[in-house]
Design a protein around this motif. Structure first.
Motif, PDB file in Angstrom:
ATOM      1  N   GLU A  95       0.847  -0.933  -0.310  1.00  0.00           N
ATOM      2  CA  GLU A  95       0.018  -0.097   0.025  1.00  0.00           C
ATOM      3  C   GLU A  95       0.680   1.063  -0.390  1.00  0.00           C
ATOM      4  O   GLU A  95       0.683   2.031  -0.711  1.00  0.00           O
ATOM      5  CB  GLU A  95      -1.230   0.116   1.268  1.00  0.00           C
ATOM      6  CG  GLU A  95      -2.133  -1.373   1.329  1.00  0.00           C
ATOM      7  CD  GLU A  95      -2.867  -1.109   2.321  1.00  0.00           C
ATOM      8  OE1 GLU A  95      -3.970  -2.250   2.214  1.00  0.00           O
ATOM      9  OE2 GLU A  95      -2.637  -0.269   3.648  1.00  0.00           O
ATOM     10  N   LEU A  96       1.944   1.392   0.960  1.00  0.00           N
ATOM     11  CA  LEU A  96       3.001   2.532   0.703  1.00  0.00           C
ATOM     12  C   LEU A  96       3.876   3.238  -0.589  1.00  0.00           C
ATOM     13  O   LEU A  96       3.458   3.971  -1.058  1.00  0.00           O
ATOM     14  CB  LEU A  96       3.687   2.889   2.394  1.00  0.00           C
ATOM     15  CG  LEU A  96       3.275   2.801   3.757  1.00  0.00           C
ATOM     16  CD1 LEU A  96       4.105   2.140   4.262  1.00  0.00           C
ATOM     17  CD2 LEU A  96       2.836   3.858   3.611  1.00  0.00           C
ATOM     18  N   ALA A  97       3.747   1.879  -1.112  1.00  0.00           N
ATOM     19  CA  ALA A  97       4.758   1.801  -2.139  1.00  0.00           C
ATOM     20  C   ALA A  97       4.294   2.147  -2.968  1.00  0.00           C
ATOM     21  O   ALA A  97       4.410   2.673  -4.455  1.00  0.00           O
ATOM     22  CB  ALA A  97       5.464   0.672  -2.838  1.00  0.00           C
ATOM     23  N   GLY A  98       1.934   1.644  -3.388  1.00  0.00           N
ATOM     24  CA  GLY A  98       1.626   2.355  -4.461  1.00  0.00           C
ATOM     25  C   GLY A  98       1.289   3.318  -4.159  1.00  0.00           C
ATOM     26  O   GLY A  98      -0.039   3.385  -5.265  1.00  0.00           O
ATOM     27  N   GLY A  99       1.311   4.305  -3.563  1.00  0.00           N
ATOM     28  CA  GLY A  99       0.068   5.529  -3.018  1.00  0.00           C
ATOM     29  C   GLY A  99      -1.059   5.177  -2.512  1.00  0.00           C
ATOM     30  O   GLY A  99      -1.805   6.113  -2.380  1.00  0.00           O
ATOM     31  N   ARG A 100      -1.389   4.166  -1.719  1.00  0.00           N
ATOM     32  CA  ARG A 100      -2.859   4.352  -1.220  1.00  0.00           C
ATOM     33  C   ARG A 100      -2.826   4.258   0.071  1.00  0.00           C
ATOM     34  O   ARG A 100      -3.779   3.875   0.930  1.00  0.00           O
ATOM     35  CB  ARG A 100      -3.796   2.522  -1.370  1.00  0.00           C
ATOM     36  CG  ARG A 100      -2.961   2.676  -2.940  1.00  0.00           C
ATOM     37  CD  ARG A 100      -3.531   1.472  -3.259  1.00  0.00           C
ATOM     38  NE  ARG A 100      -3.693   0.044  -2.978  1.00  0.00           N
ATOM     39  CZ  ARG A 100      -2.414  -0.493  -3.532  1.00  0.00           C
ATOM     40  NH1 ARG A 100      -2.136   0.241  -4.651  1.00  0.00           N
ATOM     41  NH2 ARG A 100      -1.748  -1.663  -2.595  1.00  0.00           N
ATOM     42  N   ARG A 101      -1.284   4.641   0.395  1.00  0.00           N
ATOM     43  CA  ARG A 101      -1.658   4.410   2.378  1.00  0.00           C
ATOM     44  C   ARG A 101      -0.389   5.709   2.984  1.00  0.00           C
ATOM     45  O   ARG A 101       0.887   5.888   1.913  1.00  0.00           O
ATOM     46  CB  ARG A 101      -0.616   3.282   3.202  1.00  0.00           C
ATOM     47  CG  ARG A 101      -0.407   3.275   4.557  1.00  0.00           C
ATOM     48  CD  ARG A 101       0.088   2.133   5.081  1.00  0.00           C
ATOM     49  NE  ARG A 101      -0.961   1.154   5.576  1.00  0.00           N
ATOM     50  CZ  ARG A 101      -0.799   0.726   6.477  1.00  0.00           C
ATOM     51  NH1 ARG A 101      -0.935   0.842   7.189  1.00  0.00           N
ATOM     52  NH2 ARG A 101      -1.767  -0.581   6.403  1.00  0.00           N
TER      53      ARG A 101
END
Length: 267
Positions: A91-97
């Protein structure tokens, strides 16, 4: 307020069913502690196991890439279950967190794009048919959320609520970092303990895991904890001091039970 449940991702489908096999080694909550993981993987019973099942939170720690290399060497013997920390990396790597701590911001950069994609493919739960035990459901938190905390003190009523999500007689979970094997109202609830960051009453430098088949055997392996702490500092882990404290003076089992049962869910 009802907790947000983090279960199977959209379109994931039913849990894979594997086996039958004679024995599986179950490792959980490695948290990229390479000295601990190496020591456990070198155990003869782990080398001989039909599968090595990882019950989540594999890479959230100082040496993710090296951890992945060690696990991928197991080939098809490695069975990978998604933990809340594995989900957080994706999620962090994908910008969703959004990053909430310096370590949150630091962690995605410790994973290559290929490793992030690999983590994204982990299963929410798997079922392995093990000789002597029958079908065993393996997950991270619980079969209803990767954030649910099951402990040796989880009340029978909450276990009954969890049991509504699956039919197998044995449940193996991680997340609490505490090793236990208990049976409540016909459900055998097992946690292999944490390889890389255990909460326990034993000596520092102990990694916890379990061997299943034909029964459940709770195991522990000694490793060089000083080397693990040194690696945290060497790679610039923003949480190095906190991790060093947890490795040398972790919460006791009684402290963990009190804290976790008050929370019930923790991401």
């Amino acid at each position: 307020m009802e907790p947000v449940l983090h279960g199977p991702r959209d379109g994931e489908g039913p849990a894979p069913r594997l086996g039958p096999v004679g024995q599986i080694a179950v490792l959980s909550d490695v948290h990229a502690n390479v000295p601990a993981l190496t020591a456990v993987l070198d155990e003869p019973d782990v080398r001989a196991a039909d599968f090595v099942v990882f019950c989540g939170d594999l890479t959230w720690g100082p040496e993710p890439q090296r951890t992945v290399e060690l696990v991928q060497r197991l080939g098809d013997r490695a069975v990978l279950v998604r933990g809340n920390a594995d989900r957080a990396v994706v999620e962090l790597a994908g910008g969703r967190r959004a990053a909430q701590t310096p370590r949150d911001a630091w962690m995605p950069g410790r994973h290559s794009g290929e490793v992030v994609d690999w983590l994204a493919g982990f299963h929410f739960t798997v079922v392995v048919d093990v000789a002597g035990l029958g079908p065993v459901r393996c997950c991270h938190g619980s079969p209803r959320s990767d954030t649910e905390i099951l402990t040796p003190g989880t009340p029978a009523q909450r276990l009954a609520e969890v049991r509504l999500r699956f039919a197998e007689p044995t449940l193996v979970s991680g997340h609490s970092h505490v090793q236990f094997d208990r049976t409540v109202d016909g459900l055998r609830s097992v946690n292999p303990g944490s390889v890389g960051l255990p909460y326990h009453d034993g000596e520092p430098g102990t990694a916890y895991w379990a061997l299943l088949g034909p029964d459940v055997r709770l195991r522990r392996t000694r490793y060089d904890v000083a080397a693990a702490i040194e690696r945290c500092h060497a790679v610039g882990d923003p949480a190095a001091e906190r991790i060093a404290g947890l490795l040398t003076a972790p919460p006791t089992v009684a402290e963990l039970i009190t804290h976790a049962e008050a929370l019930r869910f923790s991401d």
